[in-house]
Scaffold this active site. Sequence first.
Site, PDB file in Angstrom:
ATOM      1  N   ASP A   2       0.822  -1.207   0.000  1.00  0.00           N
ATOM      2  CA  ASP A   2       0.000   0.000   0.000  1.00  0.00           C
ATOM      3  C   ASP A   2       0.857   1.258   0.000  1.00  0.00           C
ATOM      4  O   ASP A   2       2.080   1.197   0.168  1.00  0.00           O
ATOM      5  CB  ASP A   2      -0.954   0.003   1.220  1.00  0.00           C
ATOM      6  CG  ASP A   2      -0.298  -0.529   2.492  1.00  0.00           C
ATOM      7  OD1 ASP A   2       0.945  -0.460   2.591  1.00  0.00           O
ATOM      8  OD2 ASP A   2      -1.009  -1.001   3.387  1.00  0.00           O
ATOM      9  N   ASP A   9      -7.745  -3.709  14.300  1.00  0.00           N
ATOM     10  CA  ASP A   9      -9.102  -4.078  13.878  1.00  0.00           C
ATOM     11  C   ASP A   9      -9.099  -5.236  12.878  1.00  0.00           C
ATOM     12  O   ASP A   9     -10.087  -5.488  12.207  1.00  0.00           O
ATOM     13  CB  ASP A   9      -9.826  -2.861  13.277  1.00  0.00           C
ATOM     14  CG  ASP A   9      -9.072  -2.278  12.079  1.00  0.00           C
ATOM     15  OD1 ASP A   9      -8.066  -2.882  11.636  1.00  0.00           O
ATOM     16  OD2 ASP A   9      -9.475  -1.213  11.580  1.00  0.00           O
ATOM     17  N   HIS A  22      -7.318  -5.514  10.112  1.00  0.00           N
ATOM     18  CA  HIS A  22      -7.092  -5.217   8.693  1.00  0.00           C
ATOM     19  C   HIS A  22      -5.779  -5.806   8.202  1.00  0.00           C
ATOM     20  O   HIS A  22      -4.817  -5.891   8.963  1.00  0.00           O
ATOM     21  CB  HIS A  22      -7.190  -3.706   8.398  1.00  0.00           C
ATOM     22  CG  HIS A  22      -6.109  -2.855   8.990  1.00  0.00           C
ATOM     23  ND1 HIS A  22      -6.367  -1.680   9.659  1.00  0.00           N
ATOM     24  CD2 HIS A  22      -4.751  -2.988   9.005  1.00  0.00           C
ATOM     25  CE1 HIS A  22      -5.223  -1.134  10.039  1.00  0.00           C
ATOM     26  NE2 HIS A  22      -4.236  -1.904   9.653  1.00  0.00           N
ATOM     27  N   GLU A  76      -9.638  -2.202   5.470  1.00  0.00           N
ATOM     28  CA  GLU A  76     -10.303  -1.929   6.738  1.00  0.00           C
ATOM     29  C   GLU A  76     -11.528  -2.835   6.892  1.00  0.00           C
ATOM     30  O   GLU A  76     -11.948  -3.473   5.921  1.00  0.00           O
ATOM     31  CB  GLU A  76     -10.730  -0.454   6.763  1.00  0.00           C
ATOM     32  CG  GLU A  76      -9.556   0.531   6.626  1.00  0.00           C
ATOM     33  CD  GLU A  76      -8.759   0.714   7.911  1.00  0.00           C
ATOM     34  OE1 GLU A  76      -8.631  -0.248   8.686  1.00  0.00           O
ATOM     35  OE2 GLU A  76      -8.247   1.834   8.135  1.00  0.00           O
TER      36      GLU A  76
HETATM   37  P1  PGA Z   1       1.993  -2.016  12.605  1.00  0.00           P
HETATM   38  O1  PGA Z   1       0.806  -1.929  11.553  1.00  0.00           O
HETATM   39  O2  PGA Z   1       2.910  -3.064  12.088  1.00  0.00           O
HETATM   40  O3  PGA Z   1       2.602  -0.672  12.605  1.00  0.00           O
HETATM   41  O4  PGA Z   1       1.374  -2.404  13.902  1.00  0.00           O
HETATM   42  C1  PGA Z   1       0.219  -3.091  11.067  1.00  0.00           C
HETATM   43  C2  PGA Z   1      -0.972  -2.773  10.208  1.00  0.00           C
HETATM   44  O5  PGA Z   1      -1.685  -1.798  10.496  1.00  0.00           O
HETATM   45  O6  PGA Z   1      -1.223  -3.517   9.254  1.00  0.00           O
END
Ligand code: PGA
Length: 260
Positions: free
Chosen positions: A72, A141, A143, A148
Amino acid sequence: MRVIIKPDYENVSVWAAQYIANRINKFAPTSDHPFVLGLPTGSTPLGVYRELIKMYQQNKVSFANVITFNMDEYVGLPADHPQSYHYFMFENFFNHIDIKKENIHILNGMAKDIEKECADYEKSILACGGIELFLGGIGEDGHIAFNEPFSSLSSRTRIKTLTSDTIKVNSRFFNNDITQVPTTAMTVGVGTIMDAREVMILANGNKKAKAVYQGIEGAISHKWTITALQNHKHGIIVCDDAAASLLAPETIKYFKDIER
Ligand code: PGA
């Protein structure tokens, strides 16, 4: 699904990096037969990138014939913006290994035609023969990439509006100022990730425990996009004890026994 439960973040990172290096080495990639790797940003994969750099420096793995696709990118951030995922990837990984610049694919957050950018990304993945191994993190959450809650489980690369929760969590990289965080991002879809021949998701810390629980013991639902992994033939979750802490004791016992 395989679930690897390690005592802490260090062990998660070392296990995942060794797994990736072994997969690349066994594949024995050449320029005509490259290994295609999907990659995430975020805090979670930093340990894996550090370990892979170490292994590269020790001549244990080479990325000369590896093609990468990142998950992304924020919409509206140029590649040289310190919080862009372009910048992150070069700083934390690509500048330290022998990957060829032309083999790196990251969505262009400044693309004028976002729809075309996303469609072309899907086409380039296909043109490279599909992704062999997609590495990912997981949001609180549930994702995966920026898919999302309530993203279609068959979604493809597209623009997504980030939830207020994700913006808040990510504001730690923007001087804790939520107004600086882009509100949209381009992201590969759940379907794009699931098309990879293997998917490895990393999770560490208590904050991820609910998402890990849903991903492993919850029913498949677009509410927790991680649950799509249950339908994948080769899905692996690598997590630490803290992230596994909401799993039923018998689930933990089962996976620790089978992966002993
Ligand atoms: P993080 O993010 O590795 O910074 O916890 C993971 C994500 O949101 O996919």
